[in-house]
Motif scaffolding. Structure first.
Motif, PDB file in Angstrom:
ATOM      1  N   GLU A 334       0.831  -1.206   0.000  1.00 49.37           N
ATOM      2  CA  GLU A 334       0.000   0.000   0.000  1.00 49.37           C
ATOM      3  C   GLU A 334       0.866   1.257   0.000  1.00 49.37           C
ATOM      4  O   GLU A 334       2.045   1.213   0.371  1.00 49.37           O
ATOM      5  CB  GLU A 334      -0.909  -0.013   1.228  1.00 49.37           C
ATOM      6  CG  GLU A 334      -1.876  -1.190   1.239  1.00 49.37           C
ATOM      7  CD  GLU A 334      -2.594  -1.314   2.569  1.00 49.37           C
ATOM      8  OE1 GLU A 334      -1.904  -1.183   3.614  1.00 49.37           O
ATOM      9  OE2 GLU A 334      -3.812  -1.547   2.569  1.00 49.37           O
ATOM     10  N   THR A 345       0.151   4.207   6.336  1.00 47.93           N
ATOM     11  CA  THR A 345      -0.221   3.577   5.067  1.00 47.93           C
ATOM     12  C   THR A 345      -1.639   4.004   4.727  1.00 47.93           C
ATOM     13  O   THR A 345      -2.423   4.384   5.615  1.00 47.93           O
ATOM     14  CB  THR A 345      -0.172   2.043   5.141  1.00 47.93           C
ATOM     15  OG1 THR A 345      -1.057   1.588   6.179  1.00 47.93           O
ATOM     16  CG2 THR A 345       1.243   1.568   5.411  1.00 47.93           C
ATOM     17  N   THR A 347      -5.058   2.710   3.678  1.00 44.72           N
ATOM     18  CA  THR A 347      -5.829   1.472   3.663  1.00 44.72           C
ATOM     19  C   THR A 347      -7.303   1.819   3.553  1.00 44.72           C
ATOM     20  O   THR A 347      -7.853   2.519   4.422  1.00 44.72           O
ATOM     21  CB  THR A 347      -5.591   0.662   4.959  1.00 44.72           C
ATOM     22  OG1 THR A 347      -4.182   0.420   5.110  1.00 44.72           O
ATOM     23  CG2 THR A 347      -6.336  -0.663   4.903  1.00 44.72           C
TER      24      THR A 347
END
Length: 589
Positions: A334, A345, A347
């Protein structure tokens, strides 16, 4: 039309040659274009949500579009004969009869000698056809055609844009046959194709060659006539990697292996492509034969996962063992984001704190972020003078003046710029390799990105001729020391290029800045973009983009705008907001 490998005579039309009034080839070609929308019948609805991926969708063939041209008309004068020929030639690439009708306009041996795809010129606008004046008793005539060429295909199907459309003129010699009909007796090899017809006439095809360690496929974008594209694709696979990829990718068959039958049909009953080869193929080792079969299956897949193939040598079917095949190019992991000094990250369009510990090691001014596969390692550029490792024990990777944003390849090697004309490649053990290439001499690198399989690198550089974008093969010796192969120039129409990202297996995103400070995002293809014309295009919708993050995956294209807002591009072409106050963004790999 065009001499192989050249653009024939590049000169504007000369008004002082005593020609008759010129006419433009427009109506007949427009009729060919009008056939194309029929292919849209039965299409599903257009998606309006979800993330967008560029450059990967053009390989699916949504049915064949057949252009049916007219042959020569009795009593046609030289001008009309050339006009009819130019129109008929444009129908050849996707016609079951190929160029048979176009060859009816040619005299004698020219029908067999003319090579229509030696060089293909993609033009915009109309073809201006002008005939020199002849009297009623003349037996020879000369006709000139002028077009504005925006791109060309070479004899191997590789697509190259012109920086600006180039006026190109070609000359036709004609003779009057015994029956009184005019026919073309002298012409250059090659053909012209209207940009609006390009993608319906030539099929975007990715050839696949294995990396030197046979772990990954290296894609190579070509365009072949839609009628018979499988045959052309197999011929090019048999020829091995192009010059710019040699040493970065490898061929799979013995020298001298060729098609034994000049066609690659798909058996309607079995659904398998039948590839008949000459005798040397029978001498291949079992594992090598499996690799070649996998290579053809990937190249001929036509939008599917693979295309089953049956291989023959001297008409004898060759067994193909079931062996693991190289993997397709893909960016794993990611995107990483720096927000308020903390690494995250992305997500499901939410920022989630990065799960591993990072060591900032005195980084005062983080200006660019990069990571290898599985976020190993993660590095950051501190200002423009050093690159620091945030994971795997931390530490300074390298230092230097005006280092460009780093890129980490699948081997964990960190790439950045060096002195003018050089790159730095730093191995995981800290060994620094100075990478040079003659074609980079005297040019300052402003951006680079290694492709996910590690066999190609896209480089933006500035020199006396201004900014340019090149893609080169990454060649590694037996000791693993990296070097650069010869380049291919891409995105000639993109102005003021500064940074680059891979956004598809054969496509790039380019960040540009002009002298006024205006920034923009462009999508470009390495060997042509998956668009109706193959040409680069600007992506709108982001106010003052400052950074880009893209990868060969399905996670979308990310940008940080001038206000520091992280946005992602959707299938609709709109950009959706994710988070304000973001400083850096980068994909892993």
């Amino acid at each position: 039309m065009l001499r192989p490998g050249t653009l024939a005579a590049r000169r504007p039309a000369d008004a002082g040659r005593g020609r008759r009034t010129a006419r433009r080839v427009a109506a007949a070609v427009a009729a060919l274009v009008a056939v194309a929308p029929a292919a849209l019948a039965g299409c599903s609805s257009i998606p309006t949500s979800g993330d967008v991926r560029l450059g990967e969708g053009g390989v699916v063939d949504e049915g064949e579009i057949v252009n049916l041209p007219y042959g020569p008309r009795d009593g046609a004068d030289p001008h009309d004969v050339v006009e009819g020929f130019l129109t008929a030639a444009q129908a050849g690439p996707n016609n079951p009869q190929q160029f048979t009708t176009a060859k009816e306009f040619l005299f004698g041996d020219q029908a067999a000698a003319w090579d229509p795809t030696a060089t293909v010129a993609v033009y915009e606008g109309d073809i201006l056809v002008e005939a020199d004046a002849v009297d009623e008793n003349a037996t020879v005539a000369t006709v000139h055609a002028t077009v504005s060429v925006a791109a060309t295909l070479d004899a191997h199907g590789f697509y190259t844009e012109e920086a600006v459309p180039v006026p190109v003129e070609t000359e036709f010699g004609l003779v009057r046959e015994a029956g009184g009909q005019w026919r073309i007796s002298a012409l250059d090899d090659g053909m012209f194709i209207l940009d609006a017809l390009f993608a319906t006439s030539f099929r975007e095809t990715r050839l696949y060659f294995p990396t030197t360690d046979h772990r990954f496929w290296v894609p190579d974008q070509r365009w072949f006539p839609r009628n018979g594209w499988r045959t052309e694709a197999v011929r090019e696979v048999l020829a091995g990697p192009p010059a710019w990829l040699q040493g970065a990718a490898v061929g799979t068959v013995p020298d001298g292996t060729a098609l034994d039958v000049s066609a690659v049909p798909v058996n309607e009953e079995t659904g398998r492509a039948e590839v008949r080869l000459t005798a040397p193929f029978a001498q291949m080792e079992t594992a090598d034969r499996a690799l070649f079969a996998a290579q053809l299956s990937a190249t001929l897949a036509d939008g599917r996962a693979t295309q089953p193939v049956t291989l023959y040598a001297d008409s004898v079917e060759q067994p193909v063992p079931d062996e693991p095949a190289p993997r397709a190019v893909r960016t794993e992991g990611e995107p990483l984001v720096l927000l308020d000094g903390v690494l995250h990250t992305v997500t499901d369009r939410r920022l989630v704190p990065f799960e591993r510990d990072v060591t900032w090691d005195g980084v005062a001014d983080p200006t660019a972020l990069a990571a290898g596969p599985a976020a190993t390692p993660i590095v950051v550029r501190d200002g423009t003078s050093r690159i620091v490792r945030l994971t795997d024990g931390g530490g300074v990777v390298t230092t230097g003046a005006n280092l460009v944003a780093p890129s980490v390849d699948r081997f964990g090697t960190v790439w950045t710029s060096g002195e003018p004309g050089t790159l730095q490649a730093v191995d995981p053990d800290g060994t620094v390799h100075v990478v040079t290439a003659d074609w980079l001499s005297g040019r300052a690198v402003t951006g680079l990105r290694v492709s996910p399989e590690g066999a190609r690198i896209a480089i933006v550089s500035v020199g006396p001729t201004g900014p340019q974008i090149d893609v080169a093969g990454v060649v590694r010796g037996v000791d693993g020391v990296p070097g650069l192969g010869g380049p291919v120039r891409v995105a000639r129409t993109v102005p003021d290029a500064r940074e680059v990202q891979w956004s598809g297996s054969t496509s790039l995103l380019v960040l540009t800045w002009d002298v006024t400070g205006r920034s923009a995002i462009w999508s470009v293809g390495v060997g042509g973009l998956s668009t109706s014309t193959g040409r680069s295009r600007e992506l709108s919708g982001v106010a003052g983009p400052q950074q880009l993050a893209a990868g060969v995956n399905d996670l979308g294209i990310y940008a940080i705008n001038e206000a520091g807002t992280l946005v992602v591009r959707q299938v609709s072409g709109q950009w959706a907001r994710i988070q304000d106050g973001v400083r850096l963004v980068a994909f892993q790999g």
